[in-house]
Design a protein around this motif. Structure first.
Motif, PDB file in Angstrom:
ATOM      1  N   HIS A   1       4.180 -10.756  -3.126  1.00  0.00           N
ATOM      2  CA  HIS A   1       4.210  -9.293  -3.094  1.00  0.00           C
ATOM      3  C   HIS A   1       2.811  -8.719  -3.350  1.00  0.00           C
ATOM      4  CE1 HIS A   1       6.551  -5.621  -3.049  1.00  0.00           C
ATOM      5  NE2 HIS A   1       6.012  -5.218  -4.197  1.00  0.00           N
TER       6      HIS A   1
ATOM      7  N   LEU B   1       5.529  -7.425   2.480  1.00  0.00           N
ATOM      8  CA  LEU B   1       5.574  -6.636   1.250  1.00  0.00           C
ATOM      9  C   LEU B   1       6.983  -6.127   0.971  1.00  0.00           C
ATOM     10  CD1 LEU B   1       3.810  -5.331  -1.003  1.00  0.00           C
ATOM     11  CD2 LEU B   1       3.543  -3.378   0.521  1.00  0.00           C
TER      12      LEU B   1
ATOM     13  N   ALA C   1       0.461  -6.739  -0.679  1.00  0.00           N
ATOM     14  CA  ALA C   1      -0.006  -5.378  -0.977  1.00  0.00           C
ATOM     15  C   ALA C   1      -1.517  -5.280  -0.733  1.00  0.00           C
ATOM     16  CB  ALA C   1       0.330  -5.001  -2.417  1.00  0.00           C
TER      17      ALA C   1
END
Length: 144
Positions: A10, A60, A14
């Motif tokens: 994640h 994401l 990002a």
């Protein structure tokens, strides 16, 4: 272990969703005065960075869903709800923000300054949306 793996994915997604747009900002200034060959190279870079951000955005979202499912957060947590609301807004914005403006560079009556200004404004707007979502994910504010 799964939570840490999803969190790592994640965070990396990002970074790679947001980072390219910071690289595009100085390039937009050069796009105004570039010759045709250089302009096409800049536009190809812009399209590639946009494509990378879109695909990493999918990673994401998928990793974020995984984090909520295996973690201790609820879908009704205020910062998650706010992030999802901004995510929907950013998806709607991105659908019309870049591709139509990039296609204008193929038009014969091109006003380079006007199109570059529109691209710069769209880039900043999208960056702000992404950074607000990032703030929600990092700060995890409680609104309710």
């Amino acid at each position: 272990m799964w939570y840490k793996l999803f969190l790592y994915i994640h965070i990396i997604s990002a970074i790679t969703s947001i980072g390219p747009f910071f690289i595009l900002l100085p390039m937009l200034a050069k796009l105004k005065s570039a010759e045709l060959a250089a302009r096409n190279a800049y536009l190809d870079t812009f399209r590639s960075a946009n494509r990378l951000a879109k695909h990493m955005g999918h990673v994401l979202v998928a990793s974020g869903i995984g984090l909520v499912l295996i973690g201790h957060w609820s879908w009704s947590t205020s910062w998650i709800v706010m992030t999802l609301a901004i995510l929907v807004a950013s998806l709607l914005f991105m659908a019309r923000a870049f591709s139509p403006k990039l296609r204008k560079f193929n038009e014969p009556d091109l006003d380079v300054d006007k199109v570059v200004h529109a691209l710069k404004r769209a880039t900043w707007t999208y960056l702000i949306l992404l950074l607000v979502m990032l703030w929600f994910m990092v700060a995890k504010p409680e609104f309710w």
